[in-house]
Design an enzyme around this catalytic site. Structure first.
Site, PDB file in Angstrom:
ATOM      1  N   TRP A 190      27.958 -41.514 -43.084  1.00 58.42           N
ATOM      2  CA  TRP A 190      29.382 -41.808 -43.295  1.00 58.42           C
ATOM      3  C   TRP A 190      30.186 -40.545 -43.029  1.00 58.42           C
ATOM      4  O   TRP A 190      29.597 -39.515 -42.681  1.00 58.42           O
ATOM      5  CB  TRP A 190      29.606 -42.335 -44.718  1.00 58.42           C
ATOM      6  CG  TRP A 190      30.720 -43.349 -44.732  1.00 58.42           C
ATOM      7  CD1 TRP A 190      32.016 -43.146 -45.100  1.00 58.42           C
ATOM      8  CD2 TRP A 190      30.630 -44.716 -44.308  1.00 58.42           C
ATOM      9  NE1 TRP A 190      32.739 -44.311 -44.931  1.00 58.42           N
ATOM     10  CE2 TRP A 190      31.918 -45.279 -44.445  1.00 58.42           C
ATOM     11  CE3 TRP A 190      29.593 -45.517 -43.822  1.00 58.42           C
ATOM     12  CZ2 TRP A 190      32.201 -46.608 -44.119  1.00 58.42           C
ATOM     13  CZ3 TRP A 190      29.871 -46.834 -43.501  1.00 58.42           C
ATOM     14  CH2 TRP A 190      31.165 -47.367 -43.648  1.00 58.42           C
ATOM     15  N   ASN A 456      35.614 -53.519 -47.422  1.00 65.37           N
ATOM     16  CA  ASN A 456      36.437 -52.318 -47.269  1.00 65.37           C
ATOM     17  C   ASN A 456      36.947 -52.213 -45.835  1.00 65.37           C
ATOM     18  O   ASN A 456      36.142 -52.021 -44.900  1.00 65.37           O
ATOM     19  CB  ASN A 456      35.605 -51.074 -47.592  1.00 65.37           C
ATOM     20  CG  ASN A 456      36.373 -49.791 -47.308  1.00 65.37           C
ATOM     21  OD1 ASN A 456      37.299 -49.438 -48.039  1.00 65.37           O
ATOM     22  ND2 ASN A 456      36.037 -49.096 -46.218  1.00 65.37           N
ATOM     23  N   GLU A 457      38.249 -52.385 -45.666  1.00 64.05           N
ATOM     24  CA  GLU A 457      38.977 -52.086 -44.430  1.00 64.05           C
ATOM     25  C   GLU A 457      38.626 -52.951 -43.227  1.00 64.05           C
ATOM     26  O   GLU A 457      38.969 -52.597 -42.100  1.00 64.05           O
ATOM     27  CB  GLU A 457      38.816 -50.595 -44.066  1.00 64.05           C
ATOM     28  CG  GLU A 457      39.418 -49.680 -45.118  1.00 64.05           C
ATOM     29  CD  GLU A 457      39.364 -48.182 -44.793  1.00 64.05           C
ATOM     30  OE1 GLU A 457      38.654 -47.803 -43.864  1.00 64.05           O
ATOM     31  OE2 GLU A 457      40.047 -47.411 -45.488  1.00 64.05           O
ATOM     32  N   GLU A 554      43.382 -46.221 -51.939  1.00 70.39           N
ATOM     33  CA  GLU A 554      42.676 -45.074 -51.349  1.00 70.39           C
ATOM     34  C   GLU A 554      43.679 -44.087 -50.797  1.00 70.39           C
ATOM     35  O   GLU A 554      44.614 -44.484 -50.089  1.00 70.39           O
ATOM     36  CB  GLU A 554      41.800 -45.505 -50.171  1.00 70.39           C
ATOM     37  CG  GLU A 554      40.436 -45.975 -50.522  1.00 70.39           C
ATOM     38  CD  GLU A 554      39.534 -46.091 -49.285  1.00 70.39           C
ATOM     39  OE1 GLU A 554      39.760 -45.345 -48.310  1.00 70.39           O
ATOM     40  OE2 GLU A 554      38.649 -46.937 -49.315  1.00 70.39           O
TER      41      GLU A 554
END
Ligand code: BMA
Length: 762
Positions: A190, A456-457, A554
């Protein structure tokens, strides 16, 4: 042997044999690589990397460039095996199952050389019927396939169209096609984490044997009936009835502190059966609700459920029940277009302040209960009330949610999909459905979990076209998106959990996303839902750059971990900002430059004649910069709670990215190897590099001990900004750190997390 034998359920009354026995297969297994050249003992739960490390066959995986050096571990196909004798007479049992609480990830399972099943999802729990193959003496084998090779195969087999991204950015030095395997998505790398696609049995494994019938699971939801103004409890129990005749009996549910005891008659037909009970809590009894940290107590009530079944079979379970309601409020706001996005707990609007949680280590067997407790305690000590369990990691273990319940930490729970598009062929969907149904059952009784979020996203990735999909192909991907998150995951949440809201993604526009057909033109809108915001170019002391959004789930800035943290995983030649090591550990394109640029806006960059001093000072400056930036941005969101300016505002959540780190590298984390950064409040009238009259401060510390706590009496010769206390590798927490010291003396407390002596601190 006897230690492994756990008497689960006793057959009461006539004093006959037990109705269910469980035999644990934890402990020592044998591990072998694909061509048989390596054979070693390994612990279960555990993984291949940990087994190799424990035997001294590899060094610490986090040391220097070992993420690359040990790539071979993840590319091999390993086998876990064990031979064992069952310490009870197995032939006396009608049904015997092999239970695997967590397999990482792709494996074929052989029991006494017979294939009994396969696994492809590390988030699922597996149960295999081994009644016909089990003997007194047995062998078990889990033949793993490398998750990296499996993902590549799956992606290749998906010939109709590509499912991007193929690979992570080169700077992450990761593996490809992680979206094709149901495994911790960040384990393939990541922008803050290494690539360690582990293999192994990462949770409990055991054999369960039973007669007559067996309780497979039980779960419950407290629900508030608004019109009747009373609490009810929905309890679901799942049985496997192996008796050839129906099994009847009574269920007694008791919550003594709420003066509640209810009895039900049940009759279970042979086969898999679900029993649903509805317990009413009398209106005349005061039920104390569960509150988030800072808003009230976390009161819970002990509950027991006793199934008294035919033949003297008694099954008893106990649990803690917490009562709370949660609503996600999306309603028009005066003076602002769009809709609000905030949470009401027990009817009260609450500002969600906190952070985002990622897996605490690449190797879950290294995450101890103590570490979880300390990290979560730090969350409440820093006055946070929320963590978002981010969708690129793992559904955390039960203990994590139990601690959150206990400490009053609200959990925004993502399903484990992140920053990618995903396939929807039947095999993949079946695996996801089993995972999601299982996770809902496992987690829904926790009051701390206040929302499910699909991913997520991924809505943003699709609609902002991160992967350059042609306009004509987009409907294919939208259809997949809706199939996965709305029809399947959303459908399962709707059917399985009425006690918390569900949104399809983060960021999303909530009701507006639904209205636009489940994908919004701009899912990051300031007028709806939540936003993720990152800007490394604008100066962060200028709050005008931040979005006056409804909810910031975030936002953040990178920094380097402390030198004492890095020292343990590096060697002398690595200790400069532009070393091969420093570039290697930075997984975010341009990250090191961005940090220096941002720090340089307000501080003089380090330039000592001693290169090591320069490195240490640079690290320190990146941390000061990060603390300042996150502070300014967080304060902006907090201020925006109560105002509408230029039609924007009413912010009701600020969750910065990210609370914790997975390894020792630059990241957005504020807590790295057990240090807590908690800046106090002050206002600078100019950048510090422009301030005149600042003198070099000499600071001395006298350390004394008071019980388990250490007192640091500090004295300074001049005003000192950003005083940073560092006790090397001793884990613990300072009562304050990174502070502005305007007074001559100041006392700071250090709470060690392990027994420590004064000598070690000095
Ligand atoms: C968001 C997160 C993570 C990432 C972070 C920092 O995209 O969801 O994927 O680590 O930003 O870039």
């Amino acid at each position: 042997m006897r230690l492994h034998l756990l008497l689960l359920l006793a057959l009461c009354g006539a004093g006959t044999a037990a109705a269910a026995l469980s035999y644990s297969l934890r402990g020592n297994w044998s591990i072998c690589n694909g061509n048989g050249s390596l054979e070693l003992p390994g612990a279960v739960p555990g993984c291949v990397h940990s087994a190799l490390f424990q035997l001294g066959l590899i060094q610490d995986s986090y040391y220097r460039f070992n993420d690359l050096n040990y790539r071979w571990v993840s590319l091999d196909n390993w086998t876990y095996s064990k031979e064992f004798k069952i310490p009870f007479e197995i032939s006396k049992w009608q049904k015997v199952n092999l239970i695997l609480e967590g397999v990482d990830t792709v494996s074929k399972i052989l029991f006494n050389e017979v294939t009994i099943g396969e696994t492809d999802n590390m988030f699922n729990r597996y149960s295999f019927d081994i009644t016909n193959v089990v003997r007194d003496v047995n062998s078990i084998e889990l033949r793993f396939q490398s998750a990296v090779l499996y993902a590549a195969q799956q992606s290749k087999a998906h010939t109709r169209y590509q499912v991007p991204p193929d690979c992570p950015p080169l700077v992450q030095k990761g593996e490809c096609h992680v979206n094709f395997v149901r495994k911790e998505q960040c384990s393939f790398s990541w922008d803050w984490g290494p690539s360690f696609p582990t293999q192994g049995i990462w949770k409990d494994v055991r054999i369960e044997a039973y007669n007559i019938c067996h309780l497979n699971y039980f779960t419950f939801s407290p629900l508030y009936d608004k019109s009747a103004q009373e609490w009810n409890l929905e309890i679901e129990s799942a049985f496997d009835v192996v008796s050839s005749k129906p099994v009847g009996g009574q269920v007694i549910v008791a919550i003594p502190k709420l003066q509640t005891q209810q009895t039900y008659n049940i009759e279970l037909q042979p086969g898999k059966r679900i029993v649903e009970l509805f317990v009413n809590i009398s209106k005349n009894i005061t039920v104390e609700t569960w509150w988030p940290h800072g808003h009230g107590n976390q009161t819970g009530y002990n509950m027991t459920i006793l199934f008294e079944l035919d033949g003297g079979l008694n099954i008893e379970k106990s649990a803690k029940v917490y009562f709370r309601t949660v609503e996600l409020i999306e309603e028009p706001i005066k003076g602002s277009p769009g809709l609000s996005f905030y949470f009401k707990i027990n009817g009260f609007p609450i500002f969600l302040k906190g952070s985002n949680w990622i897996p605490a280590d690449s190797f879950q067997d290294r995450v101890t209960s103590e570490l979880l407790r300390l990290l979560l305690q730090s969350v409440v000590d820093a006055n946070m009330n929320t963590l978002r369990v981010w969708g690129g990691g793992i559904y955390e273990r039960d203990e994590f949610y139990e601690l959150c319940d206990e400490l009053g930490i609200m959990v925004w729970q993502d399903f484990m999909f992140a920053c990618a598009l995903y396939p929807t062929d039947q095999g993949f969907l079946d695996s996801v459905r089993a995972e999601v149904a299982y996770q809902i059952k496992r987690l829904k009784s926790h009051p701390s979990v206040i929302i499910w979020s699909g991913n997520n996203e991924n809505e943003e990735a699709l609609m902002m076209n991160w992967y350059h999909i042609s306009f004509t192909d987009r409907p294919i991907y939208i259809k997949d998106y809706v199939t996965l998150y709305v029809k399947n995951i959303g459908g399962l949440v709707l059917a399985g959990d009425k006690s918390r809201p569900f949104i399809t993604s983060s960021p999303t526009n909530g009701a507006e996303t639904v209205a636009e057909g489940w994908v919004s033109q701009n899912p990051n809108s300031n007028y709806f839902g939540d936003v993720h915001f990152y800007d490394y170019i604008s100066g962060c002391w200028n709050w005008k750059v931040f979005p006056k959004a409804r909810f910031a789930s975030e936002y953040g800035y990178q920094s380097w971990p402390s030198f004492s943290t890095l020292e343990k995983v590096s060697s002398t030649e690595d200790w400069s900002f532009n070393s091969k090591f420093s570039l290697h550990r930075q997984h975010h394109e341009g990250g090191n430059k961005q940090m220096l640029y941002q720090a340089g806006l307000h501080f003089k960059l380090a330039q000592s004649t001693d290169p090591l001093r320069t490195f240490k000072d640079t690290i320190y400056l990146t941390q000061v910069m990060q603390a300042q930036c996150v502070k300014t941005e967080t304060e902006f969101y907090r201020r925006s709670r109560s105002e509408i300016v230029d039609q924007q505002g009413h912010t009701m959540g600020a969750l910065y990215w990210q609370l914790n780190d997975i390894w020792q590298a630059p990241s957005w984390a504020s807590l790295a190897d057990h240090e807590l950064l908690s800046p106090t409040n002050y206002h600078f009238l100019s950048s510090l590099k422009e301030a005149v009259g600042l003198c070099k401060a000499q600071i001395t510390a006298i350390i004394s001990q008071q019980g388990d706590i250490f007192v640091f009496d500090l004295e300074t010769t001049a005003v000192a900004p950003f005083v940073w206390l560092d006790v090397g590798s001793i884990p613990g927490r300072f009562s304050d750190n990174g502070f502005l010291m305007t007074e001559k003396t100041r006392t700071i407390l250090f709470y060690p997390w392990e027994p420590t002596s004064k000598n070690e601190l000095e």
